[in-house]
Design a protein around this motif. Structure first.
Motif, PDB file in Angstrom:
ATOM      1  N   MET A   1      75.625  38.514  13.247  1.00 19.45           N
ATOM      2  CA  MET A   1      76.489  39.572  12.467  1.00 19.45           C
ATOM      3  C   MET A   1      77.111  40.289  13.533  1.00 19.45           C
ATOM      4  N   VAL A   2      76.741  40.238  14.295  1.00 20.58           N
ATOM      5  CA  VAL A   2      77.549  41.239  15.587  1.00 20.58           C
ATOM      6  C   VAL A   2      78.441  39.817  15.971  1.00 20.58           C
ATOM      7  N   GLU A   3      78.612  39.181  16.730  1.00 21.45           N
ATOM      8  CA  GLU A   3      79.020  38.174  17.055  1.00 21.45           C
ATOM      9  C   GLU A   3      80.141  38.401  15.683  1.00 21.45           C
ATOM     10  N   ARG A   4      80.190  38.623  14.503  1.00 17.56           N
ATOM     11  CA  ARG A   4      80.954  37.690  13.484  1.00 17.56           C
ATOM     12  C   ARG A   4      81.363  39.354  13.226  1.00 17.56           C
ATOM     13  N   LEU A   5      81.131  40.016  13.636  1.00 22.79           N
ATOM     14  CA  LEU A   5      81.875  41.645  13.453  1.00 22.79           C
ATOM     15  C   LEU A   5      83.064  41.629  14.635  1.00 22.79           C
ATOM     16  N   LYS A   6      82.182  41.201  15.853  1.00 21.07           N
ATOM     17  CA  LYS A   6      83.503  41.147  16.576  1.00 21.07           C
ATOM     18  C   LYS A   6      84.705  40.076  17.237  1.00 21.07           C
ATOM     19  N   SER A   7      84.210  38.861  16.136  1.00 24.23           N
ATOM     20  CA  SER A   7      85.105  38.370  15.867  1.00 24.23           C
ATOM     21  C   SER A   7      85.851  38.519  15.325  1.00 24.23           C
ATOM     22  N   SER A   8      86.157  39.870  14.115  1.00 20.52           N
ATOM     23  CA  SER A   8      87.061  39.868  13.009  1.00 20.52           C
ATOM     24  C   SER A   8      87.841  40.902  13.944  1.00 20.52           C
ATOM     25  N   THR A   9      87.451  41.636  14.701  1.00 20.63           N
ATOM     26  CA  THR A   9      88.243  42.806  15.498  1.00 20.63           C
ATOM     27  C   THR A   9      88.392  43.086  16.618  1.00 20.63           C
ATOM     28  N   ASN A  10      89.318  43.710  16.985  1.00 17.78           N
ATOM     29  CA  ASN A  10      89.960  43.115  18.924  1.00 17.78           C
ATOM     30  C   ASN A  10      89.921  45.026  19.144  1.00 17.78           C
TER      31      ASN A  10
ATOM     32  N   VAL B   1      86.366  54.710   8.757  1.00 16.63           N
ATOM     33  CA  VAL B   1      85.146  54.315   8.741  1.00 16.63           C
ATOM     34  C   VAL B   1      84.405  54.475  10.050  1.00 16.63           C
ATOM     35  N   VAL B   2      85.029  54.605  11.340  1.00 15.94           N
ATOM     36  CA  VAL B   2      85.092  54.534  12.434  1.00 15.94           C
ATOM     37  C   VAL B   2      84.401  56.010  12.779  1.00 15.94           C
TER      38      VAL B   2
ATOM     39  N   LEU C   1      52.003  51.762  10.424  1.00 12.05           N
ATOM     40  CA  LEU C   1      53.244  50.384  11.326  1.00 12.05           C
ATOM     41  C   LEU C   1      54.289  51.787  11.442  1.00 12.05           C
ATOM     42  N   PRO C   2      55.606  51.449  11.714  1.00 11.48           N
ATOM     43  CA  PRO C   2      56.918  52.359  12.190  1.00 11.48           C
ATOM     44  C   PRO C   2      57.703  51.493  10.998  1.00 11.48           C
ATOM     45  N   ASP C   3      58.929  52.310  10.489  1.00 14.31           N
ATOM     46  CA  ASP C   3      59.808  51.386   8.993  1.00 14.31           C
ATOM     47  C   ASP C   3      60.053  49.739  10.172  1.00 14.31           C
ATOM     48  N   TYR C   4      60.261  49.331   9.328  1.00 18.08           N
ATOM     49  CA  TYR C   4      60.947  47.469   9.242  1.00 18.08           C
ATOM     50  C   TYR C   4      61.925  47.898   9.724  1.00 18.08           C
ATOM     51  N   PRO C   5      62.217  47.126  11.413  1.00 22.66           N
ATOM     52  CA  PRO C   5      63.812  47.132  11.906  1.00 22.66           C
ATOM     53  C   PRO C   5      64.599  46.083  11.065  1.00 22.66           C
ATOM     54  N   ALA C   6      66.095  46.966  11.222  1.00 20.51           N
ATOM     55  CA  ALA C   6      67.064  47.060  10.135  1.00 20.51           C
ATOM     56  C   ALA C   6      68.053  47.650  10.838  1.00 20.51           C
ATOM     57  N   PHE C   7      69.010  47.177  10.652  1.00 24.25           N
ATOM     58  CA  PHE C   7      70.402  48.041  10.679  1.00 24.25           C
ATOM     59  C   PHE C   7      70.742  49.401  10.539  1.00 24.25           C
ATOM     60  N   SER C   8      71.086  50.227  10.794  1.00 21.00           N
ATOM     61  CA  SER C   8      71.957  51.567  10.652  1.00 21.00           C
ATOM     62  C   SER C   8      73.162  51.063   9.284  1.00 21.00           C
ATOM     63  N   ARG C   9      73.078  52.260   8.247  1.00 17.88           N
ATOM     64  CA  ARG C   9      73.631  52.269   6.749  1.00 17.88           C
ATOM     65  C   ARG C   9      74.960  52.067   7.325  1.00 17.88           C
TER      66      ARG C   9
ATOM     67  N   TYR D   1      80.177  46.577   8.909  1.00 18.39           N
ATOM     68  CA  TYR D   1      80.370  44.665   8.692  1.00 18.39           C
ATOM     69  C   TYR D   1      80.794  45.066   7.516  1.00 18.39           C
ATOM     70  N   TRP D   2      80.506  44.805   6.744  1.00 22.05           N
ATOM     71  CA  TRP D   2      81.387  44.768   5.270  1.00 22.05           C
ATOM     72  C   TRP D   2      82.200  44.244   4.728  1.00 22.05           C
ATOM     73  N   ASN D   3      82.756  45.806   5.123  1.00 23.65           N
ATOM     74  CA  ASN D   3      84.292  46.388   5.201  1.00 23.65           C
ATOM     75  C   ASN D   3      84.705  45.418   5.765  1.00 23.65           C
ATOM     76  N   SER D   4      84.806  45.150   6.921  1.00 24.43           N
ATOM     77  CA  SER D   4      85.238  43.671   8.034  1.00 24.43           C
ATOM     78  C   SER D   4      85.129  41.980   7.339  1.00 24.43           C
ATOM     79  N   ILE D   5      83.641  42.007   6.135  1.00 26.28           N
ATOM     80  CA  ILE D   5      83.668  41.110   6.257  1.00 26.28           C
ATOM     81  C   ILE D   5      84.729  40.305   4.488  1.00 26.28           C
ATOM     82  N   ASP D   6      84.708  41.712   3.687  1.00 30.26           N
ATOM     83  CA  ASP D   6      85.413  41.472   2.370  1.00 30.26           C
ATOM     84  C   ASP D   6      86.975  41.490   2.686  1.00 30.26           C
ATOM     85  N   ASN D   7      87.453  42.289   3.879  1.00 34.30           N
ATOM     86  CA  ASN D   7      88.488  42.593   4.184  1.00 34.30           C
ATOM     87  C   ASN D   7      88.964  42.031   5.788  1.00 34.30           C
ATOM     88  N   PRO D   8      88.670  40.176   5.839  1.00 36.20           N
ATOM     89  CA  PRO D   8      88.859  39.767   7.229  1.00 36.20           C
ATOM     90  C   PRO D   8      90.472  39.993   8.011  1.00 36.20           C
ATOM     91  N   LYS D   9      91.446  40.148   6.707  1.00 37.73           N
ATOM     92  CA  LYS D   9      92.587  39.603   7.824  1.00 37.73           C
ATOM     93  C   LYS D   9      93.103  41.756   8.440  1.00 37.73           C
TER      94      LYS D   9
END
Length: 989
Positions: A842-851, A925-926, A896-904, A910-918
């Motif tokens: 997921m991280v590599e996909r996000l990096k590849s979608s933007t510079n 958003v940043v 047990l702590p919270d199950y490992p997951a990415f933050s909101r 990530y979903w903004n970059s995938i919905d609008n890849p161009k």
């Protein structure tokens, strides 16, 4: 190798002893040493100096034994290469270490290149000059010259071949150079003074260091002022030595210089094989460096030092994995050296020093036991602090280490300071000191009494269970005829260590990962599967057959045993067995003599007498059996009566237990109501504060109304124009109406607040009445419980204990197995690392979608956070698995702590970059990403949490964090503009 004789012959000056003691003894104990004024002026030898320190230490250094024992430990502790740099000795002080020759697997001798200079200092004859003052000055010059040459090996830990035959010729070479110097000396006729001598020595030593050599300059000035020596002899000797060193360390002789591919290619590449507790291992960095040198064409191996940790690798694994690359590398045997209290430092490949991590752990615990005296100051109330401290220790001493590792001394000091700061709050808490042992020596009962005197039973109730086995262990290692006070310190430490490792299994797992389980002699390591010999003896021998040491001392000692210097428990058991054998033999002799006397009578009389004796014996046997049967019958009747009484008491006990449960429920309810009352009182205070603020605001608004009325009157008098007057009057009337409406709203709010306060007061009165009634009930129940407990105690004294039947409340074995299976399934799911791989994708996909670099940094940070959460989750799961396996219960399992997951914020980007890849990710958003974490606590803000946004800089924080901040500062934590808490100062609209 035994160095006891060599250690006793080592010369150490008083300043060297003082420097070594500062590193060997904890700082808190050294601060107790208060030497009398004028002791420095006295001429004391080394043992007298140590004795003076022990005598003036306020009895805080008794654990180190006698002055001679402590001096030998200090000499052993400082015996490692380049120790004078580590302890900060004066350069004019001679070397105080013994050079050690290490053997490789073929028996060839190797020596550390740093020890070559120490060996040179010892080979040259000590008493070279006639005058002792001249000889002392020459030795100082010799030490400075050698340490100046030694600086070329700084930052290197290398070895050279040690040939004893070549070293035997050095003395002859030195004498030959001395003859040449005497023949060709042109400076013998001049008259020497302090300035000329100093300039002459500076010429021999180009790199003169004014600050380091100031002590030598004072000695040289005192030498010329006293006129007790001849500098001509000294100058000739030092010139001879300087010429000898030039030839010895000439460019043609490169064996003692650091390895260089061009100038010194034939230097042997050596890797040390350390041995500790029967395990052989090497330093990874040292091994990889040697493999890279010997195999330059192959891919380079890398091993970095992280957090001062030097990882190790077993020697067997080295032979299996790198057998093709280690053919031309020398492996030398280096056993780990230790004293009674500390481990001797080891050189790192970069020229520093380190010790094993397990040794660091035991040194840290020793300092907590005796220097900080933590376990004597902690009770049941502060037990959570101790638990938190050991949980903090597992961050460094983690049980998940897969191999042995070393810790640098710099990292050791840093970690020690961080851990000891934790206990500063207990610094002024009083604690009992360990008492002295009497002249008769230490016994097991003395040890148990001392553990109780120190108050350790409150922290570790089962600590006295280890007293007997620890006593026998200390008894075997004693150095004198009787156990002394220093042995009592050892015994207390061992008892505490056993309790610590038993109650905190993570530390025991760490010791197992470091292959040091043999140091825990009384705790069997289940993972090692090696039974301890001490426990094996205790299991085989019955309890009645082992006499306690206190009983052994009470028994009268025979004359032969009193002649012996020492008597171990094994010898005492042999003497008791011999006494039994002698008593049996005496009885046999008496019987045979009696038979011989009776044989003189006639045979018929003997037969009749034997028949009579047998009949009498049978009568006695039958009488005894009858008496036994009668006693048993009486006992059965008594037992039946007691059983009936016990059944009645068991019914009463059940009612007693039910009442006790009721009491507990009542106490819980009382606590909950007390908490509710505290919350109600806090809310009352806040409401009263709001009331005061609003009354102030009402007064200000009334004043504004009065001012406006005055202005209206002035307007009526001043202006006669109807149009202007009507406009102003209309405006002012509207403003007055608006203020009056606000006043009515404020009155309504005040009335509602007063109504709330009235309701709270009613609730408080009702709860107080209920609490008083509950207290009365509790007093009555407590009186009943006291009466029942007294009756129960009397019954327990009168009747034997009855084993209670197993209750249904005990957890079934299948329950903890199901829980264990669930945790193991969770662990197996994480061991495949599917979650981490998906996160990386997921991280590599996000990096590849933007510079944009900002988004790249955010993605890398989120990946690190995710990996940390996964590691923490796995660690908690493993700790729970180990706890369930040890206790077979699920009651004490950590949540047990919270199950490992990415933050909101990451998912939004990530979903903004995938919905609008161009399209690139917008800055809004940043910006939201930056505001997804609170500025004050740095934790993530969830959707269900209340937040507060600054009107100026638009930064968002937690409502709770902001309210705490605004109570003190009244400004935004980011832009520092004025800001108020909306709960304290709500909007008036």
């Amino acid at each position: 190798m035994n160095f006891e004789k060599e250690f006793s012959e080592i010369y150490m000056s008083n300043s060297q002893i003082a420097h070594v003691m500062k590193k060997y003894i904890p700082e808190k104990l050294m601060n107790c040493v208060k030497l009398p004024p004028g002791y420095e002026e006295k001429e004391l030898n080394a043992e007298e100096m140590v004795q003076a320190i022990l005598s003036n230490s306020d009895n805080m250094l008794r654990m180190y034994g006698t002055a001679r024992e402590l001096l030998l430990d200090l000499k052993r502790f400082q015996n490692f290469p380049l120790s004078h740099r580590h302890f900060g000795f004066d350069p004019k002080e001679p070397y105080s270490t013994i050079p050690i020759a290490y053997r490789n697997m073929n028996g060839e001798a190797f020596m550390n290149k740093a020890d070559v200079y120490c060996l040179l200092h010892k080979i040259i004859v000590k008493d070279l000059l006639e005058s002792p003052k001249s000889d002392e000055l020459f030795n100082s010059m010799k030490a400075i010259l050698l340490k100046w040459y030694e600086e070329r090996t700084q930052g290197v830990c290398e070895f050279c071949i040690h040939e004893e035959a070549s070293w035997a010729q050095t003395q002859y070479i030195f004498s030959a150079i001395q003859e040449l110097c005497t023949k060709n000396s042109n400076f013998m006729c001049q008259e020497w003074n302090y300035e000329k001598a100093l300039n002459y020595f500076k010429a021999l030593l180009p790199g003169w260091k004014q600050q380091e050599y100031c002590g030598f300059e004072k000695d040289l000035k005192a030498f010329f002022d006293s006129k007790s020596g001849n500098f001509k002899d000294v100058s000739l000797a030092i010139r001879t030595f300087a010429e000898f060193l030039k030839g010895f360390f000439s460019p043609s002789r490169t064996m003692h210089l650091p390895y260089d591919k061009e100038t010194n290619p034939n230097c042997p590449i050596v890797v040390r094989v350390f041995k500790s507790h029967g395990v052989q291992f090497v330093m990874k960095s040292e091994l990889f460096n040697a493999i890279n040198i010997r195999n330059p064409d192959l891919k380079r191996l890398k091993c970095k030092e992280v957090d001062g940790k030097l990882m190790a690798m077993s020697y067997e694994e080295v032979q299996k994995e790198y057998k093709d690359r280690i053919g031309n590398i020398e492996f030398i045997k280096c056993p780990i050296q230790r004293t009674d209290h500390k481990a001797v430092p080891i050189m790192t490949p970069s020229g520093g020093h380190c010790i094993l991590a397990a040794d660091f752990l035991f040194e840290m615990l020793n300092e907590l036991i005796f220097a900080e005296q933590i376990f004597r100051k902690i009770g049941t109330e502060t037990w959570n602090a101790l638990r938190r401290f050991f949980f903090q220790m597992t961050n460094f001493f983690s049980p998940h280490h897969k191999s042995i590792f070393f810790v640098t001394l710099e990292e050791q000091e840093k970690r020690k300071e961080e851990l000891i700061v934790f206990w500063k709050q207990f610094e002024n808490v009083p604690a009992n000191n360990i008492r002295n042992v009497g002249e008769d020596g230490l016994t097991v009962q003395d040890l148990k009494d001392e553990l109780a005197n120190l108050g350790l039973l409150d922290t570790f109730p089962k600590i006295q269970d280890y007293a007997e086995s620890v006593y026998s262990e200390v008894f075997k290692a004693k150095k004198e005829a009787f156990l002394r006070t220093c042995d009592l310190f050892k015994a207390v430490e061992k008892c505490l260590l056993n309790c610590i490792f038993k109650t905190f299994p993570n530390l025991q797992l760490f010791v197992h990962s470091q292959k040091a389980c043999q140091r825990l002699s009384l705790i069997n390591c289940k993972l090692c599967n090696v039974p301890n010999p001490a426990t094996r003896v205790l299991e085989m021998a019955p309890e009645a057959a082992i006499p306690s040491p206190a009983d052994v001392q009470k028994t009268p000692v025979p004359e032969k045993a009193s002649r012996m210097e020492t008597s171990s428990p094994d010898d005492i058991q042999k003497t008791l067995a011999a006494q039994k054998n002698t008593s049996n033999s005496e009885g046999v002799i008496q019987m045979t003599s009696h038979v011989e006397k009776e044989s003189k009578n006639c045979e018929k009389c003997l037969r009749t007498s034997e028949m009579c004796n047998e009949a009498k014996k049978e009568l006695r046997m039958t009488q005894n059996k009858l008496e036994k049967y009668e006693k048993k019958a009486k006992r059965t009747e008594d037992v039946e009566k007691e059983l009936k009484a016990l059944k009645l008491e068991m019914k009463r006990l059940k009612t007693f237990e039910e009442k006790a449960k009721r009491l507990e429920d009542v106490e819980k309810k009382l606590k909950e109501r007390n908490l509710e009352q505290k919350q109600m009182r806090l809310e009352m205070k806040t409401l009263e504060g709001k009331m005061e603020q609003k009354t102030l605001e009402l007064e200000t608004k009334r004043k504004e109304c009065e001012d406006l009325k005055k202005k209206l009157e002035e307007h009526e008098e001043r202006f006669y124009g109807i149009s202007n007057f009507t406009v102003t009057n209309h405006y002012q009337s509207e403003r007055i109406e608006h203020i009056l409406s606000q006043l009515e709203i404020e009155k309504q709010t005040t009335q509602s607040l007063e109504q709330q306060i009235h309701d709270f007061q009613k609730k408080d009165e009702f709860q107080m009445n209920q609490i008083s009634e509950n207290l009365r009930l509790m007093e009555g129940l407590q009186n009943e419980i006291q009466g029942l407990s007294l009756r129960n105690a009397e019954l327990q004294k009168a009747t034997p204990p009855i084993t209670p039947s197993t209750s249904s409340e005990v957890e079934s074995p299948s329950f903890y197995r199901e829980e264990l299976w669930k945790l193991q399934k969770i662990k197996d799911s994480f061991c495949q690392k599917k979650q981490v791989t998906v996160a990386k994708e997921m991280v590599e996909r996000l990096k590849s979608s933007t510079n944009r670099q900002e988004i790249h940094q955010i993605a890398d940070y989120e990946l690190l956070q995710f990996q940390g959460k996964v590691y923490q989750y796995i660690e908690e799961v493993e700790l729970n698995i180990q706890k369930i396996r040890d206790t077979r219960e699920c009651s004490s399992v950590f949540p047990l702590p919270d199950y490992p997951a990415f933050s909101r914020r990451f998912l939004k980007i990530y979903w903004n970059s995938i919905d609008n890849p161009k399209l690139d990710v917008p800055e809004s958003v940043v910006g939201e990403v930056a505001d997804s974490e609170c500025l004050i606590c740095f934790f993530e803000m969830n959707s269900d949490q209340k937040t507060l946004k600054c009107e100026h800089c638009k930064k968002v924080t937690h409502q709770k964090c902001a309210s705490k901040w605004l109570k003190i500062h009244r400004s935004c934590p980011h832009c520092r503009r004025e800001q108020l808490d909306p709960e304290e100062f709500p909007n008036l609209s």
